[in-house]
Design a protein around this motif. Structure first.
Motif, PDB file in Angstrom:
ATOM      1  N   ARG A  82      90.568  48.094  61.958  1.00 18.25           N
ATOM      2  CA  ARG A  82      90.038  48.651  60.770  1.00 18.25           C
ATOM      3  C   ARG A  82      89.657  49.962  61.247  1.00 18.25           C
ATOM      4  NH1 ARG A  82      91.251  47.892  55.659  1.00 18.25           N
ATOM      5  NH2 ARG A  82      90.319  45.962  55.715  1.00 18.25           N
ATOM      6  N   GLY A  83      91.023  50.390  61.122  1.00 20.64           N
ATOM      7  CA  GLY A  83      90.605  51.773  61.416  1.00 20.64           C
ATOM      8  C   GLY A  83      92.117  52.787  62.799  1.00 20.64           C
ATOM      9  N   GLY A  84      92.030  53.052  63.882  1.00 18.50           N
ATOM     10  CA  GLY A  84      92.623  54.008  64.726  1.00 18.50           C
ATOM     11  C   GLY A  84      94.753  53.877  64.207  1.00 18.50           C
ATOM     12  N   ILE A  85      95.358  52.832  65.348  1.00 19.12           N
ATOM     13  CA  ILE A  85      96.793  53.228  64.046  1.00 19.12           C
ATOM     14  C   ILE A  85      96.966  51.354  64.581  1.00 19.12           C
ATOM     15  CG2 ILE A  85      99.374  54.010  64.407  1.00 19.12           C
ATOM     16  CD1 ILE A  85      98.193  56.437  65.721  1.00 19.12           C
ATOM     17  N   PRO A  86      96.909  50.990  63.356  1.00 17.95           N
ATOM     18  CA  PRO A  86      97.764  49.166  63.413  1.00 17.95           C
ATOM     19  C   PRO A  86      99.173  49.382  62.916  1.00 17.95           C
ATOM     20  CG  PRO A  86      95.733  49.031  61.996  1.00 17.95           C
ATOM     21  CD  PRO A  86      96.011  50.710  62.673  1.00 17.95           C
ATOM     22  N   VAL A  87     100.039  48.322  63.763  1.00 19.60           N
ATOM     23  CA  VAL A  87     101.560  48.323  64.254  1.00 19.60           C
ATOM     24  C   VAL A  87     101.356  47.066  62.494  1.00 19.60           C
ATOM     25  CG1 VAL A  87     103.321  48.299  64.605  1.00 19.60           C
ATOM     26  CG2 VAL A  87     102.259  49.386  65.847  1.00 19.60           C
ATOM     27  N   VAL A  88     102.259  47.948  61.799  1.00 21.59           N
ATOM     28  CA  VAL A  88     102.982  46.808  59.771  1.00 21.59           C
ATOM     29  C   VAL A  88     104.020  46.354  60.532  1.00 21.59           C
ATOM     30  CG1 VAL A  88     102.985  46.928  57.789  1.00 21.59           C
ATOM     31  CG2 VAL A  88     101.035  48.011  59.212  1.00 21.59           C
ATOM     32  N   PHE A  89     104.277  45.267  60.503  1.00 24.52           N
ATOM     33  CA  PHE A  89     105.643  44.388  61.002  1.00 24.52           C
ATOM     34  C   PHE A  89     105.915  42.989  60.631  1.00 24.52           C
ATOM     35  CE2 PHE A  89     108.763  42.509  63.491  1.00 24.52           C
ATOM     36  CZ  PHE A  89     109.831  43.329  63.652  1.00 24.52           C
ATOM     37  N   PRO A  90     106.678  42.590  60.479  1.00 24.13           N
ATOM     38  CA  PRO A  90     107.589  43.035  59.531  1.00 24.13           C
ATOM     39  C   PRO A  90     107.683  43.006  58.522  1.00 24.13           C
ATOM     40  CG  PRO A  90     107.845  40.400  59.894  1.00 24.13           C
ATOM     41  CD  PRO A  90     106.145  40.739  60.834  1.00 24.13           C
ATOM     42  N   VAL A  91     106.954  42.676  57.203  1.00 25.22           N
ATOM     43  CA  VAL A  91     106.621  43.319  56.054  1.00 25.22           C
ATOM     44  C   VAL A  91     105.357  43.785  55.568  1.00 25.22           C
ATOM     45  CG1 VAL A  91     104.942  41.066  55.655  1.00 25.22           C
ATOM     46  CG2 VAL A  91     106.183  42.064  54.079  1.00 25.22           C
ATOM     47  N   PHE A  92     105.276  44.397  54.812  1.00 25.78           N
ATOM     48  CA  PHE A  92     104.186  45.262  54.094  1.00 25.78           C
ATOM     49  C   PHE A  92     103.487  45.052  53.807  1.00 25.78           C
ATOM     50  CE2 PHE A  92     103.175  49.364  51.550  1.00 25.78           C
ATOM     51  CZ  PHE A  92     102.082  49.747  52.002  1.00 25.78           C
ATOM     52  N   GLY A  93     101.833  45.112  53.344  1.00 29.81           N
ATOM     53  CA  GLY A  93     101.786  44.444  52.359  1.00 29.81           C
ATOM     54  C   GLY A  93     101.729  42.995  52.185  1.00 29.81           C
ATOM     55  N   PRO A  94     100.998  42.533  50.619  1.00 38.87           N
ATOM     56  CA  PRO A  94     101.304  40.770  50.337  1.00 38.87           C
ATOM     57  C   PRO A  94     102.460  41.325  50.664  1.00 38.87           C
ATOM     58  CG  PRO A  94     100.070  41.720  48.622  1.00 38.87           C
ATOM     59  CD  PRO A  94     100.516  43.300  49.818  1.00 38.87           C
ATOM     60  N   PRO A  95     103.330  39.657  51.362  1.00 44.70           N
ATOM     61  CA  PRO A  95     104.982  39.718  51.572  1.00 44.70           C
ATOM     62  C   PRO A  95     105.072  39.185  50.177  1.00 44.70           C
ATOM     63  CG  PRO A  95     103.504  37.822  52.419  1.00 44.70           C
ATOM     64  CD  PRO A  95     102.445  38.546  51.943  1.00 44.70           C
ATOM     65  N   LYS A 192     122.419  35.766  63.803  1.00 41.87           N
ATOM     66  CA  LYS A 192     121.324  35.952  61.876  1.00 41.87           C
ATOM     67  C   LYS A 192     120.495  37.053  61.638  1.00 41.87           C
ATOM     68  CE  LYS A 192     121.248  30.697  61.752  1.00 41.87           C
ATOM     69  NZ  LYS A 192     120.108  29.739  60.448  1.00 41.87           N
ATOM     70  N   ALA A 193     121.404  37.996  60.659  1.00 39.28           N
ATOM     71  CA  ALA A 193     120.289  39.246  60.258  1.00 39.28           C
ATOM     72  C   ALA A 193     119.344  39.288  59.153  1.00 39.28           C
ATOM     73  CB  ALA A 193     121.823  39.343  59.569  1.00 39.28           C
ATOM     74  N   TRP A 194     118.654  39.573  59.718  1.00 38.53           N
ATOM     75  CA  TRP A 194     117.242  39.572  59.132  1.00 38.53           C
ATOM     76  C   TRP A 194     116.865  41.123  58.456  1.00 38.53           C
ATOM     77  CZ3 TRP A 194     113.865  42.313  62.291  1.00 38.53           C
ATOM     78  CH2 TRP A 194     114.400  41.868  63.346  1.00 38.53           C
ATOM     79  N   GLU A 195     115.780  40.461  57.046  1.00 35.28           N
ATOM     80  CA  GLU A 195     115.586  41.765  56.994  1.00 35.28           C
ATOM     81  C   GLU A 195     113.212  42.323  57.512  1.00 35.28           C
ATOM     82  OE1 GLU A 195     117.403  42.181  52.460  1.00 35.28           O
ATOM     83  OE2 GLU A 195     115.267  41.569  52.781  1.00 35.28           O
ATOM     84  N   PHE A 196     113.793  43.666  57.275  1.00 34.62           N
ATOM     85  CA  PHE A 196     112.125  43.982  57.790  1.00 34.62           C
ATOM     86  C   PHE A 196     111.497  45.023  57.411  1.00 34.62           C
ATOM     87  CE2 PHE A 196     114.515  46.360  60.722  1.00 34.62           C
ATOM     88  CZ  PHE A 196     113.940  47.708  61.009  1.00 34.62           C
ATOM     89  N   GLN A 197     109.934  45.415  57.767  1.00 31.47           N
ATOM     90  CA  GLN A 197     109.642  46.636  57.042  1.00 31.47           C
ATOM     91  C   GLN A 197     108.904  47.328  57.656  1.00 31.47           C
ATOM     92  OE1 GLN A 197     107.551  45.338  53.619  1.00 31.47           O
ATOM     93  NE2 GLN A 197     109.215  46.595  51.575  1.00 31.47           N
ATOM     94  N   VAL A 198     108.426  48.234  58.846  1.00 28.65           N
ATOM     95  CA  VAL A 198     107.851  48.492  59.609  1.00 28.65           C
ATOM     96  C   VAL A 198     107.008  49.882  59.039  1.00 28.65           C
ATOM     97  CG1 VAL A 198     109.125  50.292  60.839  1.00 28.65           C
ATOM     98  CG2 VAL A 198     107.759  48.980  61.914  1.00 28.65           C
ATOM     99  N   LEU A 199     105.720  50.551  59.251  1.00 28.48           N
ATOM    100  CA  LEU A 199     104.563  51.379  59.250  1.00 28.48           C
ATOM    101  C   LEU A 199     103.368  51.497  60.645  1.00 28.48           C
ATOM    102  CD1 LEU A 199     103.601  52.313  55.730  1.00 28.48           C
ATOM    103  CD2 LEU A 199     101.520  51.060  57.438  1.00 28.48           C
ATOM    104  N   PHE A 200     103.330  52.827  59.990  1.00 31.79           N
ATOM    105  CA  PHE A 200     102.042  53.127  61.642  1.00 31.79           C
ATOM    106  C   PHE A 200     101.158  52.951  60.538  1.00 31.79           C
ATOM    107  CE2 PHE A 200     106.046  54.281  63.498  1.00 31.79           C
ATOM    108  CZ  PHE A 200     105.429  53.543  64.400  1.00 31.79           C
ATOM    109  N   HIS A 201     100.048  52.525  60.720  1.00 31.47           N
ATOM    110  CA  HIS A 201      99.592  52.439  59.371  1.00 31.47           C
ATOM    111  C   HIS A 201      98.029  53.563  59.661  1.00 31.47           C
ATOM    112  CE1 HIS A 201      95.976  51.512  56.349  1.00 31.47           C
ATOM    113  NE2 HIS A 201      96.190  50.032  56.451  1.00 31.47           N
ATOM    114  N   THR A 202      97.829  54.417  59.855  1.00 30.81           N
ATOM    115  CA  THR A 202      97.076  55.550  60.521  1.00 30.81           C
ATOM    116  C   THR A 202      95.632  56.400  59.593  1.00 30.81           C
ATOM    117  OG1 THR A 202      99.629  56.655  61.968  1.00 30.81           O
ATOM    118  CG2 THR A 202      97.511  57.771  62.373  1.00 30.81           C
ATOM    119  N   TYR A 203      94.150  55.908  60.050  1.00 32.81           N
ATOM    120  CA  TYR A 203      93.097  56.412  59.849  1.00 32.81           C
ATOM    121  C   TYR A 203      93.141  57.712  60.840  1.00 32.81           C
ATOM    122  CZ  TYR A 203      92.157  51.863  58.139  1.00 32.81           C
ATOM    123  OH  TYR A 203      92.836  50.403  57.807  1.00 32.81           O
ATOM    124  N   LEU A 204      93.590  58.998  60.017  1.00 35.65           N
ATOM    125  CA  LEU A 204      93.220  60.183  59.928  1.00 35.65           C
ATOM    126  C   LEU A 204      91.596  60.301  60.268  1.00 35.65           C
ATOM    127  CD1 LEU A 204      96.607  62.252  59.193  1.00 35.65           C
ATOM    128  CD2 LEU A 204      96.025  61.170  61.549  1.00 35.65           C
TER     129      LEU A 204
END
Length: 332
Positions: A82-95, A192-204
């Protein structure tokens, strides 16, 4: 890859830096092999927890930490930080239930997997720019880049079963004078092709959320999750945070979102190949309901400005590579 104006620079690992007469960046691995810390000769530092490759600290030369970290954040690998910069991959939020990521936990597996530390590389400014920096009263302008890897073969059996695709992700964290760059390189290593989402969950970290505004979002379409508004357009050039906030700003045309505190610029968040930004603050009630959020009034001293590619899915064909990143500038 297409050349992009804000692409995180590649820092060559050469012997020249080691032979330099001046002080060099240092990199230390903790005794328990759980975290990596890099320091510049100027005193700036960054610490990355191998669990989630989570940046848990980014300090200025005076010791001021630019990131907010909960006092109750779990740093032992038992749960996402909880905090810092967690890495979100391969889905953002509830899938979503109708997607290949549907069996994954919220925000995917990157933030709760142990990453491999791949090593460091350093660079120095040219003699000319170094002299200019010194003349202007600046410190040593060398930089250090830390690389971390996560691969399908590293995943837990549960994660591998939930998302059975072959991939490789290299995550780079570059500490420079007054700045931090985070960048991901995602490769489809399967057939095989696949899909993803990515995000830097940055707490400033900010001194006072009631005096904090965001700029650079005027005219941008967003989804408001708090008010359950699927589509609205930002009409404020200087956006205040006055209550619980959870918005996904989509396809932002300008590259920079800025954080202004008490009328003074505090951070620039510069996106590269990341079209979206999530703005989040839990406010009083939601903060109190989170067991790992502390102190209870910690929402007053943080703002999440999360660059990512999350409004849509990015499709990666077999053998292809995608990359994107963000540069944070501390303006103290």
């Amino acid at each position: 890859m297409v050349e992009r104006p804000h692409k995180p620079s590649s820092l060559p690992n050469t012997a020249a830096a080691a032979k330099s007469a001046g002080p060099q960046p240092t990199v230390d691995i903790s005794d328990d092999n759980a975290r990596v810390t890099a320091r510049l000769p100027s005193g700036e530092s960054v610490t990355v927890l191998l669990y989630g490759a989570t940046v848990i600290s980014w300090k200025n030369a005076d010791g001021t930490d630019n990131l907010w970290l909960s006092e109750k954040a779990a740093l032992d690998g038992s749960k996402p930080v909880r905090g810092g910069i967690p890495v979100v991959f391969p889905v953002f939020g509830p899938p979503p239930s109708n997607h290949a990521t549907s069996s994954l936990p919220q925000h995917g597996f990157a933030r709760n997997s142990r990453w491999e530390y791949l090593g460091k590389s350093t660079s120095e400014a040219s003699a000319e720019s170094e002299r200019a920096s010194t003349a202007a009263g600046g410190a040593d302008s060398s930089s250090v880049k830390l690389d971390f890897g996560l691969y399908s073969s590293n995943l837990s059996p549960e994660a591998r079963k939930a998302w059975p695709y072959d991939f490789g992700v290299v995550y780079s964290v570059t500490l420079g004078p007054g700045s931090l760059q985070t960048a991901v390189n995602v490769r489809n290593e399967g057939d095989k092709a696949w899909e993803f989402q990515v995000l830097f969950h940055t707490y400033l970290s900010v001194k006072d959320i009631s005096k904090t505004h965001l700029t650079g979002l005027l005219g941008v379409t967003y989804t408001d999750k708090v008010l359950s508004v699927p589509s609205a357009t930002e009409s404020t050039a200087s956006l205040p945070i006055t209550g619980e906030t959870d918005r996904v700003y989509k396809a932002i045309p300008q590259s920079t979102t800025s954080v202004v505190v008490d009328g003074a610029p505090r951070f620039d968040v510069v996106r590269d190949n990341l079209p979206d930004t999530v703005v989040w603050n839990p406010w009083k009630e939601k903060a109190a309901a989170m067991a790992d959020f502390a102190p209870d009034d910690g929402y007053k001293s943080m703002i999440c400005v999360e660059a990512g590619a999350v409004a849509e899915w990015t499709k990666l064909e077999a053998g292809d590579t995608w990359e994107g990143g963000v540069t944070y500038r501390s303006l103290l």
